[in-house]
Design an enzyme around this catalytic site. Structure first.
Site, mmCIF file in Angstrom:
data_model
loop_
_atom_site.group_PDB
_atom_site.id
_atom_site.type_symbol
_atom_site.label_atom_id
_atom_site.label_comp_id
_atom_site.label_asym_id
_atom_site.label_seq_id
_atom_site.Cartn_x
_atom_site.Cartn_y
_atom_site.Cartn_z
ATOM 1 N N HIS A 38 0.636 -1.265 0.049
ATOM 2 C CA HIS A 38 0.012 0.152 -0.020
ATOM 3 C C HIS A 38 0.986 1.184 -0.042
ATOM 4 O O HIS A 38 1.481 1.536 1.022
ATOM 5 C CB HIS A 38 -0.913 -0.090 1.211
ATOM 6 C CG HIS A 38 -1.850 1.265 1.176
ATOM 7 N ND1 HIS A 38 -3.323 0.962 1.529
ATOM 8 C CD2 HIS A 38 -1.466 2.634 1.221
ATOM 9 C CE1 HIS A 38 -3.781 2.100 1.714
ATOM 10 N NE2 HIS A 38 -3.024 3.246 1.266
ATOM 11 N N HIS A 80 -4.557 -0.685 5.621
ATOM 12 C CA HIS A 80 -4.161 -0.066 6.909
ATOM 13 C C HIS A 80 -5.035 0.139 8.158
ATOM 14 O O HIS A 80 -5.769 0.839 8.557
ATOM 15 C CB HIS A 80 -3.992 1.474 6.679
ATOM 16 C CG HIS A 80 -5.046 2.279 5.762
ATOM 17 N ND1 HIS A 80 -6.364 2.139 5.980
ATOM 18 C CD2 HIS A 80 -4.715 3.136 4.827
ATOM 19 C CE1 HIS A 80 -6.983 2.913 5.020
ATOM 20 N NE2 HIS A 80 -6.080 3.490 4.351
ATOM 21 N N HIS A 102 1.642 5.191 -1.762
ATOM 22 C CA HIS A 102 0.958 6.592 -2.459
ATOM 23 C C HIS A 102 2.291 7.107 -2.954
ATOM 24 O O HIS A 102 3.315 7.569 -2.336
ATOM 25 C CB HIS A 102 0.173 7.718 -1.344
ATOM 26 C CG HIS A 102 -0.787 7.085 -1.096
ATOM 27 N ND1 HIS A 102 -1.990 7.252 -1.482
ATOM 28 C CD2 HIS A 102 -0.829 6.402 0.112
ATOM 29 C CE1 HIS A 102 -2.943 6.567 -0.830
ATOM 30 N NE2 HIS A 102 -2.326 6.057 0.453
ATOM 31 N N LEU A 103 2.583 7.215 -4.376
ATOM 32 C CA LEU A 103 3.687 7.794 -5.257
ATOM 33 C C LEU A 103 3.416 9.317 -5.702
ATOM 34 O O LEU A 103 4.373 10.064 -5.974
ATOM 35 C CB LEU A 103 4.405 6.799 -6.112
ATOM 36 C CG LEU A 103 4.823 5.480 -5.736
ATOM 37 C CD1 LEU A 103 5.358 4.852 -6.945
ATOM 38 C CD2 LEU A 103 6.185 6.010 -4.830
ATOM 39 N N ASP A 111 1.498 2.486 3.345
ATOM 40 C CA ASP A 111 0.832 3.779 3.505
ATOM 41 C C ASP A 111 1.365 4.869 3.256
ATOM 42 O O ASP A 111 1.045 6.166 3.846
ATOM 43 C CB ASP A 111 -0.389 3.843 4.359
ATOM 44 C CG ASP A 111 -1.536 4.810 3.931
ATOM 45 O OD1 ASP A 111 -1.522 5.097 2.956
ATOM 46 O OD2 ASP A 111 -2.256 5.201 4.880
ATOM 47 N N LYS A 142 -9.120 -0.403 -6.207
ATOM 48 C CA LYS A 142 -9.446 0.167 -4.728
ATOM 49 C C LYS A 142 -10.666 0.730 -4.538
ATOM 50 O O LYS A 142 -11.193 1.599 -5.294
ATOM 51 C CB LYS A 142 -8.237 1.200 -4.704
ATOM 52 C CG LYS A 142 -8.294 2.135 -3.531
ATOM 53 C CD LYS A 142 -7.547 1.182 -2.190
ATOM 54 C CE LYS A 142 -7.855 1.929 -0.865
ATOM 55 N NZ LYS A 142 -6.596 2.291 -0.283
ATOM 56 N N HIS A 155 -10.473 1.002 1.859
ATOM 57 C CA HIS A 155 -10.312 2.119 2.779
ATOM 58 C C HIS A 155 -11.480 1.723 3.598
ATOM 59 O O HIS A 155 -12.349 2.366 3.371
ATOM 60 C CB HIS A 155 -9.843 3.292 2.199
ATOM 61 C CG HIS A 155 -9.765 4.476 3.346
ATOM 62 N ND1 HIS A 155 -8.798 4.752 3.686
ATOM 63 C CD2 HIS A 155 -10.746 4.783 4.249
ATOM 64 C CE1 HIS A 155 -8.687 5.914 4.622
ATOM 65 N NE2 HIS A 155 -9.953 5.757 5.196
#
Ligand SMILES: NC(=O)N[C@@H](CC(=O)O)C(=O)O
Ligand SMILES: [Zn+2]
Ligand SMILES: [Zn+2]
Length: 346
Positions: free
Chosen positions: A14, A175, A16-17, A248, A100, A137
């Protein structure tokens, strides 16, 4: 005595880029240690179609510095307008590894998320048929529900009914932050997995709020009471194959974290492996770190574990940069608030 620990190269299930200058700045921080990562699709605008996911994957590949290896595993952002045929085609072509689900309004850039699960049932049914996992989520967004209760209420009112209606659907609880999340994942069968972040093993809600507000500890789902942190530690270090690492790591520039309405997200790509070694050593579970960071995730996703190895050594106090200076602005690296003595050998 120097302690050394060699494990398979880990993956991040998991991550985020972001895009553009931020992507360029933060990608090496993940690629240094991690072989693969599940890439979150909450860009502005979100990554909704197979074509958008392929284009984003190519931008990530292009941003990777010479000499580094890293495989982005792409996801699609589920909306009430998502076309089941487009999802199935993107899966068949090997473009996407998961879809997602963001409840609308739950977190950063989630306005296009799902309001009514009934509207996305045709997509979810198709995913169940083809074995494509849904990453969730798991927080309700109802204003009447207290922010500290939103995960537990989501499990009871959305996740459990969905899994009963569609038992073949493979689901990752992303998460997780509560003992209720741990218990629900433990009670599940092998269609259910759960990721745990680095920071939720380290901070509870006091770290955010006591003695002054710490914006760099604010993320969603927000850290809960100490008993929940302890339940997460027990789950992560248990070796149970349903629990695996999803950092995350969620970069936001400092100006937007240290703000009257600060963004949610902790940036842990740089120091996750050092911090996990510290946590697993504290729990007397260093021998289970490989399962959590390098074996359980690939097993859930039906992928082979990595063949490369990384070595962690314990010695002098570890040093990492306090901030990563991207062209988009500085990003503060998660500070655990205690000295860490584990290093990842280059
Ligand atoms: N975790 C966070 O606090 N933030 C994430 C979104 C998310 O994973 O919910 C982000 O994109 O900034
Ligand atoms: Zn999230
Ligand atoms: Zn996230």
């Amino acid at each position: 005595m120097t302690q050394r620990l060699t494990l398979r190269r880990p993956d991040d299930w998991h991550l985020h880029l972001r895009d553009g200058a931020m992507l360029q700045g933060v990608l090496p921080e993940s690629a240094r240690h991690f072989a693969r990562a599940i890439i979150m699709p909450n860009l502005v605008p979100p990554v909704v179609t197979g074509a958008q996911a392929a284009a984003y994957r190519d931008r990530i590949r292009a941003a990777l510095p010479e000499g580094m290896t890293f495989t982005p595993l792409m996801t699609l952002y589920l909306t009430e307008g998502t076309d089941p045929a487009d999802v199935a085609a993107a899966h068949a072509e090997g473009i996407v590894t998961a879809v997602k689900l963001y409840p609308a309004g739950a977190t950063t850039n989630s306005h296009s998320g799902v309001r009514d699960i009934a509207k996305v049932m045709p997509v979810l049914e198709r995913m169940a048929e083809i074995g494509l996992p849904l990453c969730v989520h798991g927080e309700v967004t109802t204003h009447e529900v207290d922010i500290f209760d939103r995960e537990a209420v989501f499990i009871d009112t959305v996740l459990d009914p969905l899994r009963r209606r569609l038992p073949e659907l493979r689901v990752v609880m992303e998460h997780i932050t509560t003992e209720e999340g741990v218990a629900y994942a433990r009670a599940g069968n092998d269609t259910l997995g759960a990721t745990i972040t680095t920071h939720h093993l380290i901070i509870n809600r006091n770290h955010i709020l006591a003695g002054g507000i710490k914006p760099h500890y604010y993320c969603l789902p927000v850290a809960k009471r100490e008993k929940h942190r302890l339940a997460l530690r027990a789950a992560a270090t248990s070796g149970d194959p349903r629990f695996f690492l999803g950092t995350d790591s969620a970069p936001h520039v400092d100006a937007l974290k240290e703000h009257a309405c600060g963004c949610a997200g902790c940036f842990t790509a740089t120091n996750t492996m050092q911090l996990l070694a510290h946590v697993f050593e504290e729990e007397g579970a260093l021998d289970r770190l490989e399962a959590f960071a390098a074996l359980n995730g690939p097993r859930f996703y039906g992928l082979p574990p990595n063949e490369e190895r990384i070595t962690l050594t314990k010695g002098a106090a570890a040093q990492w940069p306090a901030k990563i200076f991207t062209e988009a602005g500085p990003v503060t690296v998660f500070d655990p608030g205690f000295p860490v003595h584990w290093h990842v050998e280059a």
